[in-house]
Design an enzyme around this catalytic site. Structure first.
Site, PDB file in Angstrom:
ATOM      1  N   HIS A   1      58.705  33.983  54.104  1.00 25.45           N
ATOM      2  CA  HIS A   1      59.904  33.682  54.854  1.00 25.45           C
ATOM      3  C   HIS A   1      60.174  34.558  56.082  1.00 25.45           C
ATOM      4  O   HIS A   1      61.113  34.591  56.672  1.00 25.45           O
ATOM      5  CB  HIS A   1      61.126  33.947  53.945  1.00 25.45           C
ATOM      6  CG  HIS A   1      60.894  33.295  52.632  1.00 25.45           C
ATOM      7  ND1 HIS A   1      60.343  34.352  51.830  1.00 25.45           N
ATOM      8  CD2 HIS A   1      61.177  31.968  51.900  1.00 25.45           C
ATOM      9  CE1 HIS A   1      60.394  33.524  50.423  1.00 25.45           C
ATOM     10  NE2 HIS A   1      60.928  32.230  51.075  1.00 25.45           N
TER      11      HIS A   1
ATOM     12  N   HIS B   1      17.544  57.879  35.405  1.00 22.04           N
ATOM     13  CA  HIS B   1      17.176  56.691  35.318  1.00 22.04           C
ATOM     14  C   HIS B   1      16.362  56.015  36.514  1.00 22.04           C
ATOM     15  O   HIS B   1      15.540  55.258  36.817  1.00 22.04           O
ATOM     16  CB  HIS B   1      18.000  55.458  35.491  1.00 22.04           C
ATOM     17  CG  HIS B   1      18.815  55.314  36.982  1.00 22.04           C
ATOM     18  ND1 HIS B   1      19.722  56.160  37.488  1.00 22.04           N
ATOM     19  CD2 HIS B   1      18.963  54.379  37.585  1.00 22.04           C
ATOM     20  CE1 HIS B   1      20.262  55.871  38.497  1.00 22.04           C
ATOM     21  NE2 HIS B   1      19.864  54.809  38.727  1.00 22.04           N
TER      22      HIS B   1
HETATM   23 FE1  FES Z   1      60.123  36.295  51.660  1.00 21.47          FE
HETATM   24 FE2  FES Z   1      58.462  38.105  52.430  1.00 21.47          FE
HETATM   25  S1  FES Z   1      59.857  37.058  53.387  1.00 21.47           S
HETATM   26  S2  FES Z   1      58.648  37.214  50.586  1.00 21.47           S
HETATM   27 FE    FE Z   2      20.342  53.696  40.487  1.00 20.98          FE
END
Ligand code: FES
Ligand code: FE
Length: 433
Positions: free
Chosen positions: A111, A217
């Site tokens: 948003h 190893h």
């Molecule tokens: Fe709505 Fe970030 S502005 S989740």
């Molecule tokens: Fe290794």
């Protein structure tokens, strides 16, 4: 979890024996244990995030993870480095989708709320029209800062735990060894480019145990690769000690090599791989290193090691790694190449090239390990396999306190470093700080 209960009952209530030499395989695959690790270990320890040289100017940022929490690491107008959760205070969307860049503000893609790089919420979409009544308290809706941030030799660490001991205290006996790697020259070090990232289907502790001290190893898993670079495993093991530093850290080192080879050069690798100019550069830095760093720690050259919980050091190949857990059965490795900041360009290029040739996802050594680690994870997932135990008994009880180095050590190949790692794991899982 029935399997875990069976394991606990079968070994006097312990997943890790008191000395760390016997470890229940279930800890390498259990979802229940993994969730506890995220809380007790990744939620409380100091975690490595990257290096200051990745934030060259005001507004520089990079994104990374602390456990499974995404975070933004940024340098504000005041030059200060801050770390915030990469989660919008509105509904939790990631506000920064880039790996790295320069930005004074981050705008959420959902948003479009806008946050300054010091975390303040500075812009709310349609605030005038829709947030008049009731009004929004923007002062309370900044990005969530992590509890503590600190650096050592430019390496940035953070912890979610406001009560965690200071970083240098947590690193404890590792500090002089880190000095000897990262503080040999006045300019310090820098990382080259961006970290290389890749995933391996294994548990994070299998990887960290290997880095802490599994030099056992090398001659077998990497046999064919070592032939290609003319690396003598026997000679390497002959000069090797294993060190366990309180706090779960551990490493292999060449300490006053008995064959009399130059202790300050990366003697563990075929130095003829480097050009005469690069060797000359390495030699020319020794006098400065001797002035800056504790002599005994400079002589104990760390080859490969783990800083608890998830920082791996491989200075002989000019790399360090951060191991990000992605569930109980997967890790994402972030590998960084580092060089002296003041080294000539051609030396930087050669050292970075050497790393890429040897380690990293396209290197000749690295891929050998991944297949083995995956197989251990598969074993730990089996109905029967998960009830087994792994042995870390090599040299158990032979560790002695080395006063000059300030750590526990064994004079030869052992599993002392891994025992140290699992003891600390166990202590942390039981709620220890
Ligand atoms: Fe709505 Fe970030 S502005 S989740
Ligand atoms: Fe290794």
């Amino acid at each position: 979890d029935a399997d875990i209960a069976a394991v606990i009952d079968s070994d006097q209530n312990r997943l890790v024996s008191p000395d760390g030499s016997r470890v229940a395989r279930a800890i390498f695959s259990s979802e229940e244990i993994y969730q506890r690790e995220l809380a007790e270990i990744f939620g409380k320890c100091w975690l490595p995030l990257g290096h200051e040289s990745q934030l060259p100017r005001t507004g520089s940022f990079f994104t990374t993870f602390m456990g499974e929490d995404a975070v933004i690491v940024s340098r504000g107008r005041d030059g200060q480095i801050r770390v915030h959760l990469n989660a919008c205070s509105h509904r939790g969307a990631k506000v920064c989708l880039e790996d790295t860049g320069t930005a004074n503000t981050f705008t959420c893609p959902y948003h479009a709320w806008t946050f300054a790089n010091d975390g303040r919420l500075v812009g709310v979409t349609f605030e005038e029209q829709y947030y008049k009544n009731p009004p929004l308290d923007k002062g309370k809706l900044g990005l969530t800062p992590v509890a503590q941030v600190d650096t050592i030799h430019g390496m940035i660490f953070a912890t979610f735990d406001p009560n965690a001991v200071p970083l240098r205290e947590a690193l404890g006996g590792m500090v002089p060894f880190l000095d000897a790697i990262f503080d040999r020259r006045e300019g310090g070090m820098e990382v080259v480019g961006q970290p290389v990232k890749w995933r391996i289907p294994t548990n994070w502790k299998i990887y960290q145990d290997n880095f802490a001290g599994d030099e056992y190893h090398i001659g077998f898993t990497h046999g064919s690769s070592l032939e290609a670079i003319r690396f003598s495993d026997e000679q390497f093991l002959a000069g090797l000690v294993h060190c366990a530093v309180d706090g779960g850290h551990g490493f292999a080192a060449n300490f006053d090599p008995p064959d009399g080879s130059e202790p300050y050069l990366p003697l563990n690798q075929p130095v003829e791989a480097f050009s005469p100019e690069t060797r000359e550069y390495m030699q020319s830095c020794l006098a400065e290193a001797e002035e800056r760093v504790s002599a005994i720690h400079l002589r104990c050259q760390l080859a490969a090691g783990t800083v608890f919980p998830n920082w791996s050091l491989l200075p002989i190949f000019h790399t360090f790694r951060v191991c990000h857990p992605k569930g109980p059965n997967e890790i994402e490795l972030w590998a960084y190449t580092f060089v002296d900041r003041d080294a000539p360009e051609h030396v930087k290029r050669e050292l970075a090239g050497y790393y890429n040739f040897s380690f990293g996802p396209a290197g000749i050594v690295e891929q050998d390990d991944g297949a083995i680690w995956e197989s251990i994870t598969r074993t730990a997932q089996g109905t029967q396999g998960s009830r087994g135990f792994s042995s870390y008994e090599m040299g158990a009880g032979t560790e002695y306190w080395h006063e000059g180095l300030g750590c526990w050590m064994t004079d030869k190949l052992s599993e002392a470093a891994q025992r140290s790692f699992f003891r600390e794991w166990s202590r942390r899982m039981e709620g220890g700080k």
